[in-house]
Design a protein around this motif. Structure first.
Motif, mmCIF file in Angstrom:
data_model
loop_
_atom_site.group_PDB
_atom_site.id
_atom_site.type_symbol
_atom_site.label_atom_id
_atom_site.label_comp_id
_atom_site.label_asym_id
_atom_site.label_seq_id
_atom_site.Cartn_x
_atom_site.Cartn_y
_atom_site.Cartn_z
ATOM 1 N N HIS A 18 -18.081 37.702 14.249
ATOM 2 C CA HIS A 18 -19.299 38.107 13.546
ATOM 3 C C HIS A 18 -20.536 38.072 14.433
ATOM 4 C CE1 HIS A 18 -16.635 37.189 10.082
ATOM 5 N NE2 HIS A 18 -17.271 38.209 9.562
ATOM 6 N N TYR A 19 -20.418 37.472 15.639
ATOM 7 C CA TYR A 19 -21.526 37.502 16.592
ATOM 8 C C TYR A 19 -21.454 38.713 17.531
ATOM 9 C CZ TYR A 19 -22.647 32.749 15.126
ATOM 10 O OH TYR A 19 -23.007 31.647 14.382
ATOM 11 N N LEU A 20 -20.343 39.427 17.524
ATOM 12 C CA LEU A 20 -20.188 40.572 18.428
ATOM 13 C C LEU A 20 -21.238 41.667 18.201
ATOM 14 C CD1 LEU A 20 -16.280 40.839 18.442
ATOM 15 C CD2 LEU A 20 -17.731 40.074 20.325
ATOM 16 N N PRO A 21 -21.563 42.019 16.945
ATOM 17 C CA PRO A 21 -22.602 43.041 16.744
ATOM 18 C C PRO A 21 -23.957 42.647 17.332
ATOM 19 C CG PRO A 21 -21.338 42.731 14.734
ATOM 20 C CD PRO A 21 -20.930 41.633 15.668
ATOM 21 N N LEU A 22 -24.249 41.343 17.372
ATOM 22 C CA LEU A 22 -25.515 40.895 17.966
ATOM 23 C C LEU A 22 -25.557 41.220 19.452
ATOM 24 C CD1 LEU A 22 -25.879 37.366 16.299
ATOM 25 C CD2 LEU A 22 -26.972 39.503 15.598
ATOM 26 N N ILE A 23 -24.460 40.975 20.155
ATOM 27 C CA ILE A 23 -24.388 41.290 21.582
ATOM 28 C C ILE A 23 -24.487 42.799 21.795
ATOM 29 C CG2 ILE A 23 -22.919 41.193 23.641
ATOM 30 C CD1 ILE A 23 -24.075 38.516 22.931
ATOM 31 N N GLN A 24 -23.829 43.557 20.938
ATOM 32 C CA GLN A 24 -23.855 45.010 21.076
ATOM 33 C C GLN A 24 -25.270 45.553 20.913
ATOM 34 O OE1 GLN A 24 -20.904 47.028 18.777
ATOM 35 N NE2 GLN A 24 -20.944 48.760 20.169
ATOM 36 N N ARG A 25 -26.006 44.960 19.965
ATOM 37 C CA ARG A 25 -27.400 45.395 19.769
ATOM 38 C C ARG A 25 -28.284 44.977 20.935
ATOM 39 N NH1 ARG A 25 -26.389 43.915 14.295
ATOM 40 N NH2 ARG A 25 -27.502 41.932 14.511
#
Length: 227
Positions: A18-25
């Motif tokens: 669930h933290y992956l989208p934060l890195i992608q952004r």
């Protein structure tokens, strides 16, 4: 900084998908090297649920401002008279402990105990519900530890990884941050309906087996061999 991190790393690991989208952004290029592996549960894997639970609600962890246990005390203020057979236990020490004890006294709360620091296993074994009211968390292992003993969690959705452990209405309850009215309603439901609470307890016990250290070590071995 992101370019340096990319160049210096073979793989970047987070604690939750669930933290992956934060890195992608933050940096789509960096996200190509980013994955996740959960923290392992280092407790011995429980083979069965405790045979007898009591009407006990627990909080386990350091008494720190960010944990905001005061929120739970305000919820408990409207519940303990309605459910006199239930008990709330706060397990842990820290800079906020004395303030929480004072708040409890000011609210004239009943059916509540502050134990200070203790080995939590015996409390996990006997309690039915574990509460978390934090401003934020990373990946709180206390939920995994408690759930493997069949404790049902109720947690504010104040951190992305909450849904790795708590599946709403299946393994526990999730509350919008920081809605005390909703928290009270969902906690009331857990306390009031035995069959519902039992169903969630069994599902919580099964769900957290994936975090057992043997499974996590296997994922690390696979990753290291792939580099």
């Amino acid at each position: 900084h992101f370019n340096e991190l990319y160049d210096l790393s073979d793989r970047i690991l987070l604690l939750s998908p669930h933290y992956l989208p934060l890195i992608q952004r933050m940096n789509e290029f960096l996200s190509k090297k980013t994955g996740y592996i959960y923290n392992p549960n280092t407790y011995t894997l429980q083979q069965e649920l405790p045979k007898k639970k009591s009407k006990e609600i627990i909080v386990v962890g350091r008494c720190h401002k960010s944990k905001r246990v005061d929120r739970l005390l305000k919820v408990w203020d409207s519940l303990w008279r309605e459910f006199p057979d239930w008990h709330l236990t706060i397990i842990g020490d820290g800079p906020e402990k004395e303030n929480l004890i004072r708040l409890s006294a000011n609210l004239k709360l009943g059916n509540i105990t502050f134990t200070g620091f203790q080995d939590p296993i015996s409390y996990y074994q006997q309690a039915y519900i574990i509460c978390m009211t934090s401003d934020f968390e990373g990946f709180p292992m206390v939920l995994v530890e408690a759930m493997q003993f069949g404790c049902v969690p109720i947690v504010f959705e104040s951190f992305e990884s909450v849904r790795d452990t708590v599946l709403p209405g299946i393994t526990g309850e999730i509350v919008k941050p920081f809605n005390l009215k909703e928290y009270r309603e969902k906690l009331t439901k857990l306390m009031k309906y035995d069959n519902y609470r039992e169903e969630l307890s069994v599902a919580a016990f099964e769900h957290v087996k994936q975090f057992d250290i043997s499974n996590i070590v296997e994922q690390w071995e696979h990753l290291l061999h792939s580099l």
